[in-house]
Design an enzyme around this catalytic site. Structure first.
Site, PDB file in Angstrom:
ATOM      1  N   LYS A  13       0.835  -1.212   0.000  1.00 58.27           N
ATOM      2  CA  LYS A  13       0.000   0.000   0.000  1.00 58.27           C
ATOM      3  C   LYS A  13       0.867   1.258   0.000  1.00 58.27           C
ATOM      4  O   LYS A  13       0.515   2.261  -0.598  1.00 58.27           O
ATOM      5  CB  LYS A  13      -0.940   0.000   1.212  1.00 58.27           C
ATOM      6  N   ARG A  89     -10.260  -0.167   9.028  1.00 59.89           N
ATOM      7  CA  ARG A  89      -9.748  -1.519   9.272  1.00 59.89           C
ATOM      8  C   ARG A  89     -10.813  -2.418   9.892  1.00 59.89           C
ATOM      9  O   ARG A  89     -10.554  -3.604  10.104  1.00 59.89           O
ATOM     10  CB  ARG A  89      -8.565  -1.442  10.245  1.00 59.89           C
ATOM     11  N   ARG A 128      11.922  -4.435   5.826  1.00 57.43           N
ATOM     12  CA  ARG A 128      11.529  -3.040   5.549  1.00 57.43           C
ATOM     13  C   ARG A 128      12.276  -2.053   6.445  1.00 57.43           C
ATOM     14  O   ARG A 128      12.460  -2.286   7.634  1.00 57.43           O
ATOM     15  CB  ARG A 128      10.019  -2.896   5.800  1.00 57.43           C
ATOM     16  N   ARG A 161      10.617  -0.474  11.982  1.00 52.74           N
ATOM     17  CA  ARG A 161       9.469  -0.311  12.871  1.00 52.74           C
ATOM     18  C   ARG A 161       9.462  -1.415  13.924  1.00 52.74           C
ATOM     19  O   ARG A 161       9.762  -2.566  13.612  1.00 52.74           O
ATOM     20  CB  ARG A 161       8.164  -0.357  12.063  1.00 52.74           C
ATOM     21  N   ARG A 172      -0.478  -9.443  13.122  1.00 55.91           N
ATOM     22  CA  ARG A 172      -1.137  -8.404  12.297  1.00 55.91           C
ATOM     23  C   ARG A 172      -1.854  -9.050  11.108  1.00 55.91           C
ATOM     24  O   ARG A 172      -2.943  -8.616  10.717  1.00 55.91           O
ATOM     25  CB  ARG A 172      -0.106  -7.366  11.833  1.00 55.91           C
TER      26      ARG A 172
HETATM   27  P1  AMP Z   1       0.104   0.535   9.761  1.00 53.36           P
HETATM   28  O1  AMP Z   1       1.153   1.614   9.741  1.00 53.36           O
HETATM   29  O2  AMP Z   1      -1.076   0.822   8.883  1.00 53.36           O
HETATM   30  O3  AMP Z   1       0.702  -0.849   9.535  1.00 53.36           O
HETATM   31  O4  AMP Z   1      -0.476   0.516  11.250  1.00 53.36           O
HETATM   32  C1  AMP Z   1       0.353   0.244  12.361  1.00 53.36           C
HETATM   33  C2  AMP Z   1      -0.484  -0.023  13.600  1.00 53.36           C
HETATM   34  O5  AMP Z   1      -1.300   1.126  13.891  1.00 53.36           O
HETATM   35  C3  AMP Z   1      -1.489  -1.161  13.476  1.00 53.36           C
HETATM   36  O6  AMP Z   1      -0.898  -2.428  13.717  1.00 53.36           O
HETATM   37  C4  AMP Z   1      -2.494  -0.776  14.574  1.00 53.36           C
HETATM   38  O7  AMP Z   1      -1.943  -1.030  15.857  1.00 53.36           O
HETATM   39  C5  AMP Z   1      -2.563   0.731  14.426  1.00 53.36           C
HETATM   40  N1  AMP Z   1      -3.607   1.171  13.460  1.00 53.36           N
HETATM   41  C6  AMP Z   1      -3.408   1.826  12.271  1.00 53.36           C
HETATM   42  N2  AMP Z   1      -4.555   2.095  11.656  1.00 53.36           N
HETATM   43  C7  AMP Z   1      -5.537   1.586  12.446  1.00 53.36           C
HETATM   44  C8  AMP Z   1      -6.963   1.514  12.344  1.00 53.36           C
HETATM   45  N3  AMP Z   1      -7.612   2.007  11.270  1.00 53.36           N
HETATM   46  N4  AMP Z   1      -7.651   0.924  13.359  1.00 53.36           N
HETATM   47  C9  AMP Z   1      -7.017   0.423  14.432  1.00 53.36           C
HETATM   48  N5  AMP Z   1      -5.676   0.431  14.588  1.00 53.36           N
HETATM   49  C10 AMP Z   1      -4.931   1.009  13.619  1.00 53.36           C
END
Ligand code: AMP
Length: 219
Positions: A13, A89, A128, A161, A172
């Site tokens: 993404k 999500r 990454r 990260r 995840r």
């Molecule tokens: P990402 O950078 O999109 O991989 O998100 C990293 C982390 O942020 C996820 O594993 C969740 O802990 C939290 N997170 C991001 N977006 C959401 C969302 N829409 N709803 C709930 N948790 C989120």
């Protein structure tokens, strides 16, 4: 243009967001980035979510939806449009987003759905590296920076990260399968879902995307 980028972590993404930004000038809104910013600022929300983020768990719908609402309602740079990355999500988040956009008379144009196999995802996420300054993405094997741990674009430090480790990645992916995948069906029923393969190289993804969006324009 208003769209959502949907897909498991590591499906690509972030690369898709780069292509959309470059070709259509729309703003990238990543809830993961917004939440990490709250943690870096050590705001009350940042302190509250730290543990959940480290373990790859979802943050509550209320917190995340409020952050997105605030951004979409107040950011004056969104005139050309935006892409939501990592949001919605859950079905609850998707419904809340629809309600807000109906009120604003700004419905989503489409949802780009990227998918990739588990092995591809795990390898991508483990290798990454992200630029602390500009957010550019690298990979230790597939797309290494010219200088070790230094961003080719802005010279910022690259970091891994804390949730990009094998145990958290598997969790995840499981959360994605159980909670986020149904969001794709939700948008498929609205006939907004566009499928893009997440296993291709960025150049091929770029070509696929531009072709699909041009086809949509001429529909
Ligand atoms: P990402 O950078 O999109 O991989 O998100 C990293 C982390 O942020 C996820 O594993 C969740 O802990 C939290 N997170 C991001 N977006 C959401 C969302 N829409 N709803 C709930 N948790 C989120």
């Amino acid at each position: 243009m208003r769209c959502v980028l949907l897909g498991p972590p590591g499906a690509g993404k972030g690369s898709l967001a780069g292509v959309l930004k470059e070709n259509f000038g729309i703003v990238h809104i990543s809830t993961g980035d917004m939440l990490r910013e709250e943690m870096n600022k050590q705001s009350p929300i940042g302190i509250q979510i730290k543990e959940l983020m480290a373990h790859g768990s979802l943050i509550s719908d209320e917190i995340v939806t409020a952050l997105v609402k605030q951004k979409v309602r107040t950011d004056t740079n969104l005139a050309k449009g935006y892409m939501l990355d990592g949001f919605p999500r859950t079905i609850q988040q998707a419904v809340a987003l629809d309600r807000m956009l109906i009120k604003l008379r700004q419905p989503l144009n489409f949802v780009l759905y990227m998918d990739a196999g588990k092995d591809v995802i795990v390898n991508r996420l483990i290798g990454r590296r992200v630029c602390r300054q500009c957010g550019a993405l690298f990979h230790v094997k597939n797309k290494p920076s010219k200088k070790l741990n230094i961003c080719d674009l802005c010279g910022g430090d690259l970091y891994q990260r804390s949730d990009d480790n094998e145990e958290t990645i598997c969790k995840r992916i499981e959360i994605y399968e159980n909670t986020t995948k149904p969001v794709a069906d939700y948008y498929a029923k609205q006939e907004k879902l566009i499928h893009i393969s997440g296993e291709k190289e960025t150049a091929d993804v770029r070509n696929d995307l531009i072709r699909i969006l041009n086809e949509k324009k001429s529909d």
